[in-house]
Scaffold this motif. Structure first.
Motif, mmCIF file in Angstrom:
data_model
loop_
_atom_site.group_PDB
_atom_site.id
_atom_site.type_symbol
_atom_site.label_atom_id
_atom_site.label_comp_id
_atom_site.label_asym_id
_atom_site.label_seq_id
_atom_site.Cartn_x
_atom_site.Cartn_y
_atom_site.Cartn_z
ATOM 1 N N ASN A 1 0.832 -1.215 0.000
ATOM 2 C CA ASN A 1 0.000 0.000 0.000
ATOM 3 C C ASN A 1 0.861 1.258 0.000
ATOM 4 O OD1 ASN A 1 -2.434 -1.271 -0.100
ATOM 5 N ND2 ASN A 1 -2.787 -1.240 2.110
ATOM 6 N N ASN A 2 1.938 1.233 0.766
ATOM 7 C CA ASN A 2 2.807 2.417 0.824
ATOM 8 C C ASN A 2 3.432 2.713 -0.537
ATOM 9 O OD1 ASN A 2 2.233 2.684 3.517
ATOM 10 N ND2 ASN A 2 4.102 1.678 4.228
ATOM 11 N N LEU A 3 3.820 1.640 -1.231
ATOM 12 C CA LEU A 3 4.422 1.837 -2.558
ATOM 13 C C LEU A 3 3.383 2.415 -3.521
ATOM 14 C CD1 LEU A 3 6.973 1.374 -4.328
ATOM 15 C CD2 LEU A 3 5.968 -0.811 -4.999
ATOM 16 N N LYS A 4 2.190 1.863 -3.471
ATOM 17 C CA LYS A 4 1.140 2.344 -4.374
ATOM 18 C C LYS A 4 0.777 3.799 -4.063
ATOM 19 C CE LYS A 4 -1.669 -1.232 -3.630
ATOM 20 N NZ LYS A 4 -2.856 -2.100 -3.752
ATOM 21 N N GLN A 5 0.717 4.092 -2.764
ATOM 22 C CA GLN A 5 0.382 5.481 -2.395
ATOM 23 C C GLN A 5 1.456 6.455 -2.848
ATOM 24 O OE1 GLN A 5 -0.439 5.221 1.788
ATOM 25 N NE2 GLN A 5 -2.347 4.116 1.397
ATOM 26 N N ALA A 6 2.707 6.029 -2.756
ATOM 27 C CA ALA A 6 3.812 6.906 -3.183
ATOM 28 C C ALA A 6 3.706 7.177 -4.687
ATOM 29 C CB ALA A 6 5.158 6.264 -2.845
ATOM 30 N N TRP A 7 3.348 6.152 -5.418
ATOM 31 C CA TRP A 7 3.196 6.288 -6.873
ATOM 32 C C TRP A 7 2.032 7.228 -7.190
ATOM 33 C CZ3 TRP A 7 -0.558 5.280 -10.544
ATOM 34 C CH2 TRP A 7 -0.132 5.110 -11.868
ATOM 35 N N TRP A 8 0.935 7.018 -6.477
ATOM 36 C CA TRP A 8 -0.272 7.832 -6.731
ATOM 37 C C TRP A 8 -0.013 9.301 -6.400
ATOM 38 C CZ3 TRP A 8 -4.518 6.036 -9.148
ATOM 39 C CH2 TRP A 8 -5.651 6.831 -9.152
ATOM 40 N N ARG A 9 0.671 9.493 -5.272
ATOM 41 C CA ARG A 9 0.937 10.875 -4.870
ATOM 42 C C ARG A 9 1.791 11.581 -5.913
ATOM 43 N NH1 ARG A 9 2.897 9.916 -0.339
ATOM 44 N NH2 ARG A 9 4.957 9.865 -1.265
ATOM 45 N N ARG A 10 2.862 10.894 -6.334
ATOM 46 C CA ARG A 10 3.746 11.530 -7.302
ATOM 47 C C ARG A 10 3.056 11.783 -8.642
ATOM 48 N NH1 ARG A 10 8.924 11.953 -7.862
ATOM 49 N NH2 ARG A 10 8.489 12.894 -5.852
ATOM 50 N N ASN A 11 2.311 10.779 -9.104
ATOM 51 C CA ASN A 11 1.811 10.855 -10.472
ATOM 52 C C ASN A 11 0.439 11.500 -10.613
ATOM 53 O OD1 ASN A 11 4.004 9.605 -12.023
ATOM 54 N ND2 ASN A 11 3.586 7.883 -10.649
ATOM 55 N N VAL A 12 -0.313 11.524 -9.505
ATOM 56 C CA VAL A 12 -1.631 12.176 -9.595
ATOM 57 C C VAL A 12 -1.631 13.493 -8.811
ATOM 58 C CG1 VAL A 12 -4.112 11.919 -9.256
ATOM 59 C CG2 VAL A 12 -2.744 9.925 -9.892
ATOM 60 N N TYR A 13 -1.362 13.410 -7.511
ATOM 61 C CA TYR A 13 -1.520 14.609 -6.675
ATOM 62 C C TYR A 13 -0.494 15.702 -6.977
ATOM 63 C CZ TYR A 13 -4.528 11.625 -3.771
ATOM 64 O OH TYR A 13 -5.498 10.794 -3.311
ATOM 65 N N GLU A 14 0.739 15.309 -7.216
ATOM 66 C CA GLU A 14 1.778 16.327 -7.378
ATOM 67 C C GLU A 14 1.840 16.883 -8.797
ATOM 68 O OE1 GLU A 14 5.450 14.714 -5.865
ATOM 69 O OE2 GLU A 14 4.631 14.501 -3.835
#
Ligand SMILES: Nc1ncnc2c1ncn2[C@@H]1O[C@H](COP(=O)(O)OP(=O)(O)OP(=O)(O)O)[C@@H](O)[C@H]1O
Length: 506
Positions: free
Chosen positions: A44-57
């Motif tokens: 989950n942490n890896l997926k969240q890091a990916w989502w944050r970088r690629n969607v939120y940021e």
């Protein structure tokens, strides 16, 4: 020393509860794995890091979570039915099964001619004939029987079933009746869900090119030989971006995404020496790809693909769009007779419609987890000659962010203090904080080294104002032990929030 063998990792994963064999108590289901208490956090942490970088940021990306069950036409027009598969057909009389294209190749010319006519395909185009037959299998089965297609086993004409694909895609039936019309697939990649929602997302968000759609989710492939732990499995997760660009700008964006993705994996803790970009030579390219760069990782079992970044041209939207003839599609696509949506973009300046090109960074979550574990696994010799295993994961990715440990388990003032502190830290929303009261303090430290917990916070007699020297000046302070250096500092509990926030910030 990093993990030298996969076995070492597999053993750690099982022992500490990261990853278990799927359906293990019944002998295991090959190619499936279950993520345990720590594995689910890491993943989950890896997926969240990916989502944050690629969607939120970013300001040019939208998220999506499309369904896993997929209409067969999606995977027909995407090319998966044809290219992820071998077409098979059965003779009802002999019960023999054949690969359709091989069977047809060896038929007498007169038989083949009848088939070409029945399927309205130009003579001599066997590949097209097979595709046409697979598009209309009911008609094809009857046509084969009527055309007198011979069974090589007997040399006699057969009674042929509708041909069907036997391929890496898992089939299922939607609804209560198991019939051809109800057939659907478990998606073999998440990408198609993005393409078929292109218009929905565009209409809902009014995005301008270039922009992307990101998705994380399960994909299923009936791999013939699943192997190497979670590297090649039948059920896995992907993190995929489809980034839509103007034709002509595709090569720039392809290079851009290769760099972006390389940088991101390094931020996750993979070292640059273990990451190798590999430009696929022309002959290796998938039929839809103009260029593909794989990011290879030096896994314990060898240098293998972690992520692929492909320039897919206008193949995907071009395949799924209606009005194909009006859109100047450059890729070779199947004629789409079913789509109800125009998957194209109207240039705001010229008013002209065109089909965007797609750059696709597609990464495997499970392969990511395996790479993180392999990179983080460290065997260290301590000054006292003992050895410890420590998982040097980035604190942000660690399954447990901090363990709160009561020094004495039989002292209610200490355990209650520790429990309250755990609750207080948990409420910060920084990830999992664990109240740890199993084993003695040394064992607790060792266990948390092995699962990568970056901080061990110990509540002791000083904390509750019962210092050995009789003073209370250390009241409400705790020790914080660093996983990597094993150094301990003493902090006031009110300082913990700031300390953890700083250490766990991306
Ligand atoms: N069977 C699998 N098990 C785990 N991850 C997978 C599997 N197949 C693909 N992936 C992941 O999905 C990503 C994108 O899928 P893609 O179709 O490009 O893989 P692929 O080129 O077929 O992989 P490979 O050549 O290793 O089979 C891969 O880079 C990989 O990380």
């Amino acid at each position: 020393m990093p993990a030298s063998t996969l076995d070492e990792l597999v053993a750690l994963c099982k022992r500490r509860g990261f990853i278990f064999q799927g359906s293990e108590i019944y002998g295991g289901l090959q190619g499936t794995y279950d993520y345990g208490p720590l594995g689910v956090e890491l993943k989950n942490n890896l997926k969240q890091a990916w989502w944050r970088r690629n969607v939120y940021e970013r300001d040019d990306m939208e998220g999506l979570d499309a369904s896993i069950l997929t209409h067969r036409l999606v995977l027909h027009y995407s090319g998966h039915e044809a290219t992820f598969a071998d077409p098979m057909v059965d003779n009802r009389i002999t019960k023999k099964r054949y690969r359709l294209d091989h069977l047809l190749k060896d038929q007498p010319e007169a038989v083949l001619s009848r088939l070409y006519r029945a399927l309205e395909v130009e003579e001599g185009h066997l590949h097209a004939l097979v595709q046409a037959m697979m598009a209309f299998p009911e008609r094809a089965g009857g046509a084969m029987t009527a055309a007198g297609v011979l069974d090589p086993a007997t040399g006699e004409p057969g009674d042929w079933t509708p041909p069907r694909y036997f391929n890496m895609m898992f089939k299922t039936y939607v609804g209560p009746v198991e019939e051809e019309a109800a057939l659907a697939y478990l998606r073999p990649e998440t990408a198609q869900g993005i393409f078929i929602n292109f218009k929905n997302v565009l209409d809902a968000t009014s995005r301008k090119l270039p922009f992307g759609i990101a998705q994380i989710g399960k994909a299923f492939r009936n791999e013939i030989t699943p192997r190497n732990f979670i590297f090649r499995v039948r059920e896995f997760e992907q993190m995929e971006i489809e980034y839509f660009v103007r034709p002509g700008e595709d090569e720039y964006w392809h290079r851009y995404w290769v760099e972006e993705r390389l940088k991101w994996w390094q931020e996750m803790g993979l070292s640059r020496e273990n990451l190798v970009p590999y430009q696929q030579p022309k002959e290796e390219l998938a039929h839809y790809a103009k260029a593909t760069v794989d990011i290879l990782y030096r896994f314990p079992h060898g240098l293998e693909e972690l992520e692929g970044i492909a320039n897919r041209t206008d193949f995907d939207l071009g395949s799924h769009t209606k009005d194909q003839d009006e859109l100047g599609i450059t890729a070779k696509v199947l004629r789409n007779e079913h789509s109800t949506a125009r998957l194209a973009y109207r240039d705001p300046d010229t008013g002209k419609w065109f089909v965007p090109y797609v750059i696709e960074p597609s990464a495997g979550v499970d392969r990511g987890v395996l790479a993180l574990l392999a990179e983080a696994f460290t065997r260290e010799e301590l000054p006292n000659g003992e050895e410890r295993i420590v998982l040097k994961l980035k604190p942000q990715l660690a399954p447990i962010k901090a363990a709160v440990i009561p020094l004495a388990k039989n002292r209610p003032e200490i355990t209650q203090y520790a429990k309250a502190l755990k609750a207080r830290l948990q409420a910060l929303g920084l990830g999992r904080i664990l109240y740890e009261d199993t084993g003695n303090i040394g064992k607790a430290y060792r266990r948390h080294d092995e699962v990568g917990t970056p901080f061990a916070i110990t509540v002791d007699y000083d904390t509750i104002g019962q210092s050995k020297d009789g003073t209370t000046k250390l009241k409400d302070t705790v020790t914080v032990r660093d996983r990597d250096t094993m150094e301990q500092i003493r902090l006031h509990v009110d300082e913990l929030e700031g300390f953890l926030r700083e250490k766990l910030r991306w």
